[in-house]
Design a protein around this motif. Structure first.
Motif, PDB file in Angstrom:
ATOM      1  N   UNK A 136       0.649  -1.253  -0.066  1.00 44.17           N
ATOM      2  CA  UNK A 136       0.042   0.126   0.081  1.00 44.17           C
ATOM      3  C   UNK A 136       0.823   1.264   0.037  1.00 44.17           C
ATOM      4  N   UNK A 137       0.331   2.239  -0.187  1.00 43.20           N
ATOM      5  CA  UNK A 137       0.941   3.794  -0.344  1.00 43.20           C
ATOM      6  C   UNK A 137       1.728   3.931   0.816  1.00 43.20           C
ATOM      7  N   UNK A 138       3.133   4.191   0.707  1.00 45.85           N
ATOM      8  CA  UNK A 138       4.096   4.182   1.632  1.00 45.85           C
ATOM      9  C   UNK A 138       3.962   5.397   2.490  1.00 45.85           C
ATOM     10  N   UNK A 139       3.653   6.563   1.974  1.00 43.05           N
ATOM     11  CA  UNK A 139       3.431   7.595   3.029  1.00 43.05           C
ATOM     12  C   UNK A 139       2.197   7.424   3.969  1.00 43.05           C
ATOM     13  N   UNK A 140       1.105   6.898   3.410  1.00 44.49           N
ATOM     14  CA  UNK A 140       0.108   6.511   4.563  1.00 44.49           C
ATOM     15  C   UNK A 140       0.672   5.605   5.401  1.00 44.49           C
ATOM     16  N   UNK A 141       1.425   4.463   5.307  1.00 48.11           N
ATOM     17  CA  UNK A 141       1.763   3.524   5.946  1.00 48.11           C
ATOM     18  C   UNK A 141       2.660   4.093   7.062  1.00 48.11           C
ATOM     19  N   UNK A 142       3.559   5.287   6.590  1.00 49.47           N
ATOM     20  CA  UNK A 142       4.283   5.974   7.585  1.00 49.47           C
ATOM     21  C   UNK A 142       3.254   6.770   8.643  1.00 49.47           C
ATOM     22  N   UNK A 143       2.161   7.010   8.129  1.00 46.38           N
ATOM     23  CA  UNK A 143       0.956   7.822   9.010  1.00 46.38           C
ATOM     24  C   UNK A 143       0.618   6.898  10.128  1.00 46.38           C
ATOM     25  N   UNK A 144       0.238   5.621   9.581  1.00 50.61           N
ATOM     26  CA  UNK A 144      -0.386   4.675  10.384  1.00 50.61           C
ATOM     27  C   UNK A 144       0.751   4.266  11.260  1.00 50.61           C
ATOM     28  N   UNK A 145       1.932   4.398  10.991  1.00 48.75           N
ATOM     29  CA  UNK A 145       3.104   3.858  12.027  1.00 48.75           C
ATOM     30  C   UNK A 145       2.942   5.256  13.113  1.00 48.75           C
ATOM     31  N   UNK A 146       3.001   6.462  12.859  1.00 43.89           N
ATOM     32  CA  UNK A 146       2.683   7.378  13.929  1.00 43.89           C
ATOM     33  C   UNK A 146       1.578   7.180  14.528  1.00 43.89           C
ATOM     34  N   UNK A 147       0.687   6.851  14.029  1.00 43.30           N
ATOM     35  CA  UNK A 147      -0.699   6.694  14.807  1.00 43.30           C
ATOM     36  C   UNK A 147      -0.814   5.604  15.642  1.00 43.30           C
ATOM     37  N   UNK A 148       0.115   4.392  15.386  1.00 43.93           N
ATOM     38  CA  UNK A 148       0.092   3.455  16.367  1.00 43.93           C
ATOM     39  C   UNK A 148       1.062   3.756  17.557  1.00 43.93           C
ATOM     40  N   UNK A 149       2.189   4.593  16.990  1.00 48.33           N
ATOM     41  CA  UNK A 149       3.123   5.015  18.180  1.00 48.33           C
ATOM     42  C   UNK A 149       2.361   5.817  19.253  1.00 48.33           C
ATOM     43  N   UNK A 150       1.332   6.684  18.596  1.00 45.80           N
ATOM     44  CA  UNK A 150       0.645   7.217  19.670  1.00 45.80           C
ATOM     45  C   UNK A 150      -0.018   6.443  20.598  1.00 45.80           C
ATOM     46  N   UNK A 151      -0.538   5.180  20.319  1.00 42.56           N
ATOM     47  CA  UNK A 151      -1.262   4.232  21.265  1.00 42.56           C
ATOM     48  C   UNK A 151      -0.090   3.551  21.880  1.00 42.56           C
ATOM     49  N   UNK A 152       1.372   3.617  21.839  1.00 42.31           N
ATOM     50  CA  UNK A 152       2.337   2.958  22.491  1.00 42.31           C
ATOM     51  C   UNK A 152       2.791   1.470  21.636  1.00 42.31           C
ATOM     52  N   UNK A 153       2.288   1.441  20.452  1.00 40.79           N
ATOM     53  CA  UNK A 153       2.523   0.343  19.676  1.00 40.79           C
ATOM     54  C   UNK A 153       3.620   0.696  18.569  1.00 40.79           C
ATOM     55  N   UNK A 154       4.985  -0.001  18.688  1.00 43.97           N
ATOM     56  CA  UNK A 154       5.870  -0.039  18.201  1.00 43.97           C
ATOM     57  C   UNK A 154       5.987  -0.695  16.915  1.00 43.97           C
ATOM     58  N   UNK A 155       6.085   0.071  15.644  1.00 39.36           N
ATOM     59  CA  UNK A 155       5.941  -0.896  14.204  1.00 39.36           C
ATOM     60  C   UNK A 155       6.653  -0.267  13.242  1.00 39.36           C
ATOM     61  N   UNK A 156       7.352  -0.641  12.435  1.00 41.84           N
ATOM     62  CA  UNK A 156       8.123  -0.333  11.323  1.00 41.84           C
ATOM     63  C   UNK A 156       7.080  -0.263  10.076  1.00 41.84           C
ATOM     64  N   UNK A 157       7.194   0.661   9.236  1.00 43.55           N
ATOM     65  CA  UNK A 157       6.168   0.657   7.823  1.00 43.55           C
ATOM     66  C   UNK A 157       6.203  -0.560   7.132  1.00 43.55           C
ATOM     67  N   UNK A 158       7.266  -1.271   7.118  1.00 45.07           N
ATOM     68  CA  UNK A 158       7.303  -2.702   6.462  1.00 45.07           C
ATOM     69  C   UNK A 158       6.233  -3.748   7.296  1.00 45.07           C
ATOM     70  N   UNK A 159       5.727  -3.349   8.642  1.00 45.53           N
ATOM     71  CA  UNK A 159       5.236  -4.193   9.230  1.00 45.53           C
ATOM     72  C   UNK A 159       3.418  -3.667   9.172  1.00 45.53           C
ATOM     73  N   UNK A 160       3.151  -2.820   8.110  1.00 50.47           N
ATOM     74  CA  UNK A 160       1.889  -2.551   8.150  1.00 50.47           C
ATOM     75  C   UNK A 160       1.505  -2.506   6.655  1.00 50.47           C
ATOM     76  N   UNK A 161       0.441  -3.157   6.482  1.00 48.63           N
ATOM     77  CA  UNK A 161      -0.184  -3.339   5.237  1.00 48.63           C
ATOM     78  C   UNK A 161      -1.778  -2.803   5.074  1.00 48.63           C
ATOM     79  N   UNK A 162      -1.717  -2.093   4.117  1.00 53.45           N
ATOM     80  CA  UNK A 162      -3.069  -1.414   3.854  1.00 53.45           C
ATOM     81  C   UNK A 162      -4.044  -2.342   3.081  1.00 53.45           C
TER      82      UNK A 162
END
Length: 469
Positions: A155-181
């Motif tokens: 999926x669109x890489x910049x959005x996956x980076x936004x999801x990474x930031x969203x998860x970080x706000x919840x205390x969940x550490x993930x790299x964009x490569x761990x996120x699939x749209x």
């Protein structure tokens, strides 16, 4: 003091100039984590711009994870780790493909006169439809937007980076490569079912729980075992007893604003569930579709587990647009590699245009304030719904701390399906409790969507049907 060189005659909007200037100073380490930016009025006076311009710029920087807003204190530079270069998942083997699940026709039919109290989404007029149109028009004018190509596997890489930031706000550490749209949370759950399960496998689910997931699991020939859900989440003692009889491959559950009860998982229950998952070696699939509607902090399994044994599923369909169908799945790298392969086999890719549109809406800086408005509107609608139900003699399971649902019953009514049938004659759609049970067992409960309960037809019907008018 923060002094930016702003040019009001530049074709670049002042908001964009401020965002770019602050971003550059953060990246150059001139603004360090924890430093406080000038107050909005002070910045506006010093730079000769309106306060509204500064507010929008600061909001965009918050949305991009560069600033943190502290109520009553101001805006501070956020401590932000740069994403590590992560390898894209390596394609794996997929044993077989499956058919997609159907949809609830009554919810999706174009019936303008039907009062759809039982649907699982906000009324269309509550959404920022004009904002979607505005961003869509702007996106269509940009030459670099690929309107006729497939998207990338994850999926669109910049959005996956936004999801990474969203998860970080919840205390969940993930790299964009761990996120699939995905095409909404529904497809994310479907892909997980295809990857993890085969006919005859046993899975645990919330009881009551998400009816459409249950239908999908049945479609794949999976054995469903319900874990009783209480006001603090799945009952750990009941879960332990069920584990003495069954060996589930996975447990599909909600943690925040559970569908249909709108209750939240307690920390104590979360720790015990994770202990049992480790002991009995099963995966936890955490559906957080409604999490953005929670106005405060909440316990999530993924935060405690850090995506080792928990797979996190989220979506923007309920908040931004159901029509865009943009969701995401986050998990440990090996699982996400295999899941991405299932995505490629089943649908090639997701819509990059929709993903870019969601990205633009998230980074424009309005999403946080939009959610705050929705929280307030839902809180008001929930209060009115609780009073309505009390007037007609119904009792709520719990007073929700947020979200769009109230789970309620009428004393003496053993099966709400009968009441739902009566309502359908009056062109009112209710969601009776049996559809939220794993085996469609009879239930006295009904899920009410607070966004649709203020139509006078509902109170009139309930009053007559329950003998209160």
């Amino acid at each position: 003091m923060l002094n930016l060189s702003l040019n009001p005659d530049s074709p670049q909007p002042l908001v964009d100039q401020i965002v770019a200037g602050v971003r550059a100073r953060i990246e150059d380490r001139l603004l360090r984590p924890g430093m406080r930016l000038p107050p909005i009025r002070h910045f506006a006076d010093n730079h000769g711009v309106s306060r509204f311009t500064v507010v929008e710029a600061y909001d965009r920087l918050v949305a991009q994870g560069l600033l943190k807003s502290r109520r009553g204190s101001g805006f501070y530079v956020e401590a932000r780790s740069l994403p590590q270069a992560a390898a894209e998942p390596v394609a794996g083997q997929v044993a077989r493909a499956f058919d997609n699940a159907g949809v609830l026709h009554q919810s999706l039919e174009d019936s303008p006169n039907r009062l759809k109290v039982g649907v699982g989404w906000l009324p269309p007029e509550w959404h920022d439809q004009e904002g979607v149109r505005r961003q869509l028009r702007a996106l269509a004018r940009r030459d670099e937007v690929k309107l006729t190509c497939y998207g990338t596997p994850l999926g669109f890489a910049p959005l996956r980076e936004q999801v990474r930031l969203k998860l970080a706000d919840l205390g969940i550490a993930a790299q964009p490569g761990q996120i699939m749209l995905s095409h909404g949370a529904t497809q994310g759950l479907d892909l997980l079912i295809r990857l993890l399960l085969k006919p005859g496998d046993c899975v645990f689910v919330d009881d009551p729980g998400y009816w459409n997931l249950f239908a999908n699991l049945r479609l794949h020939g999976v054995q469903l075992v319900g874990v009783p859900w209480g006001q603090d989440g799945p009952d750990p003692q009941a879960l332990e007893s069920l584990l003495a009889e069954h060996q589930p491959r996975a447990f599909f559950t909600h943690s925040v604003l559970q569908n249909p009860t709108a209750c939240n998982l307690s920390p104590a229950n979360a720790f015990r569930i994770l202990q049992l998952a480790e002991k009995h070696d099963f995966l936890l699939v955490e559906d957080d579709t409604y999490g953005d509607f929670h106005p405060g902090g909440a316990t999530r399994l993924s935060t405690l587990d850090q995506l080792q044994r928990v797979v996190y599923v989220g979506s923007f369909s309920k908040t931004l647009s159901a029509n865009l169908r943009v969701g995401f799945v986050a998990g440990r790298p090996d699982l996400m590699a295999a899941l991405t392969d299932v995505k490629i086999v089943s649908c090639v890719s997701t819509s990059e245009v929709a993903e870019q549109l969601v990205y633009e809406m998230l980074t424009a800086g309005h999403y946080r304030k939009y959610l705050e408005r929705i929280h307030g509107r839902l809180r008001e609608a929930t209060d009115k719904t609780l009073r309505l139900l009390e007037r007609v003699g119904m009792e709520a399971y719990a007073e929700p701390a947020g979200g769009m649902f109230v789970w309620a019953r009428a004393p003496g009514l053993e099966d709400a399906a009968r009441l739902a049938t009566q309502a359908s004659v009056a062109d009112i759609m209710l969601a009776p409790g049996h559809i939220f049970r794993p085996q469609l067992q009879a239930s006295p409960w009904i899920r009410f969507n607070v966004g649709y309960t203020q139509d006078p037809r509902l109170e009139r019907f309930l009053g007559q049907a329950l003998g209160r008018s």
